[in-house]
Each structure stands twice: as structure tokens, then as C-alpha cells.
Design a protein around this motif. Sequence first.
Motif, PDB file in Angstrom:
ATOM      1  N   ASN A   9       0.973  -1.181  -0.081  1.00  0.00           N
ATOM      2  CA  ASN A   9       0.219  -0.105  -0.013  1.00  0.00           C
ATOM      3  C   ASN A   9       0.800   1.361  -0.059  1.00  0.00           C
ATOM      4  OD1 ASN A   9      -2.635   1.313   0.321  1.00  0.00           O
ATOM      5  ND2 ASN A   9      -1.658   1.896   2.388  1.00  0.00           N
ATOM      6  N   THR A  13       1.032   4.197  -2.906  1.00  0.00           N
ATOM      7  CA  THR A  13       0.685   5.494  -2.587  1.00  0.00           C
ATOM      8  C   THR A  13       1.793   6.507  -3.032  1.00  0.00           C
ATOM      9  OG1 THR A  13      -0.506   4.517  -0.413  1.00  0.00           O
ATOM     10  CG2 THR A  13       0.124   6.907  -0.377  1.00  0.00           C
ATOM     11  N   ASN A  17       1.485   9.467  -5.523  1.00  0.00           N
ATOM     12  CA  ASN A  17       1.785  10.842  -5.258  1.00  0.00           C
ATOM     13  C   ASN A  17       2.748  11.300  -6.293  1.00  0.00           C
ATOM     14  OD1 ASN A  17       0.421  11.308  -2.912  1.00  0.00           O
ATOM     15  ND2 ASN A  17       1.952  10.122  -1.622  1.00  0.00           N
TER      16      ASN A  17
END
Length: 220
Positions: A9, A13, A17
Motif C-alpha cells: 500500500n 501510495t 503521489n
Amino acid sequence: MLKSVEKINSIFTSILNLVYVNILWVLFTLLGLGVFGIGPSTYALVSICRQWIRGNSVPVFKTYWQYYKENFKESVIISWIYLFVGFVLVVDLLTVTNWYLRVALLIVGCIYLLSFVYIFPIMAHYNWNGIFLKIKMSFLFGIACLQYSLIFFLVAGVLYWAAITFFPGVLTFFGVSFLFFLITWTANQVFTRMEIEDAKEANINEKENCNEKTNGIKVS
């Protein structure tokens, strides 16, 4: 199992980003009509990457916009200087036929690239005053920490070659943000190392001063 899920995860992420700030870099560069936006947009990108590398979780858009405005004038001027010098070097390399001059231009080009790697991280990391001081320090960092710079160019070159060869579409989503993430990570390693060495040197000097004062006391 949960740790593995958290790691996966975290990786996804981070990728999202990078895609997000890559889009912001393009949008804010266009917002500044290119020549007025590329410097502040790059400064904001490097500054937010620095926050991530140092373990700080920040709201992306709000923080990006804050950094975009923070050093606007200086970022524009510095970007113009590097764009102009880069343009002159490219034109000269394409037109000059004398091999002595070409070798000289290649050396200047290498120094230019070393300086470019550190200029925006220096702006994000240090509160030094003066554009030319920051440019001078970017040259000094690039040359003094040449091993880090060479590793960066090697890693970036291999990764971008692999991306262009096997996954060319990937660079559309985070081609700029990933490059400046690598630049910021490299510069952060250099700055951290220099700060640790400075702290050790300061402690040694402090101990030597204490010893000198102690030796100066006459004990009866």
C-alpha cells in the motif's frame, strides 16, 4: 501478512503521489506560461519530494502551491540562467567542429549538469541569501561529492533507458517527478553527510578549546 499489505500500500501510495505531483508540475509550469512557471514549479516539486524523503506526510496540493509561491522570483531567475546556459551549450556542441573546443564544451557541460543536480535541492534545504551564492555552492557540492553525482547519473540513466525501451508510456505519468525525486534523494544524502561531518568537526574543535583552557590553568 498485514506488514506485507502495508508495504504494498505504501509503494502504491508513493507511485500515485509521484503521478500527482508530475501532473501538478505540468499544470503549474503552464500556469506560468512555461518560462515563468518552470522554475517555481520545479522548486515546489523538489521541496515536496524533500518532505517525503525526510519522512514528513504533507497535503500535496496545498503544500505544492505554498512552495510554488514561496520563492517565485528567485526560482524564475535561476531557471532562466540554467535554461540560457544549457541552450548555449547545446547550440555550440551542435555547431562547433574544432575538437579542442568540443572537448572544452563537454567539460563545461558536465560541470553544468553537476550544478543543475544540486541547485534546486540547495534552494529547498538552505536559507542562504543570494542567487550567485547558491549557484556557486551547487558547483562546489557537485564537484566535492562527485561520487554521489556519478552514481545518480548512472542509476537515472539506466532506469530511464529501461523505461524508454520497455515501458515508454510510463514516463508520461511521472517522468519529471521521478527524476527530481532521485535528484532530491541524492542531494539529501550529500547534505546529511556534510552536516554530520560539520557537527563532528565542531565537537572536536570544542573539545580542543576546552583542553587548551584546562591546560592554561595553573594547578598548585
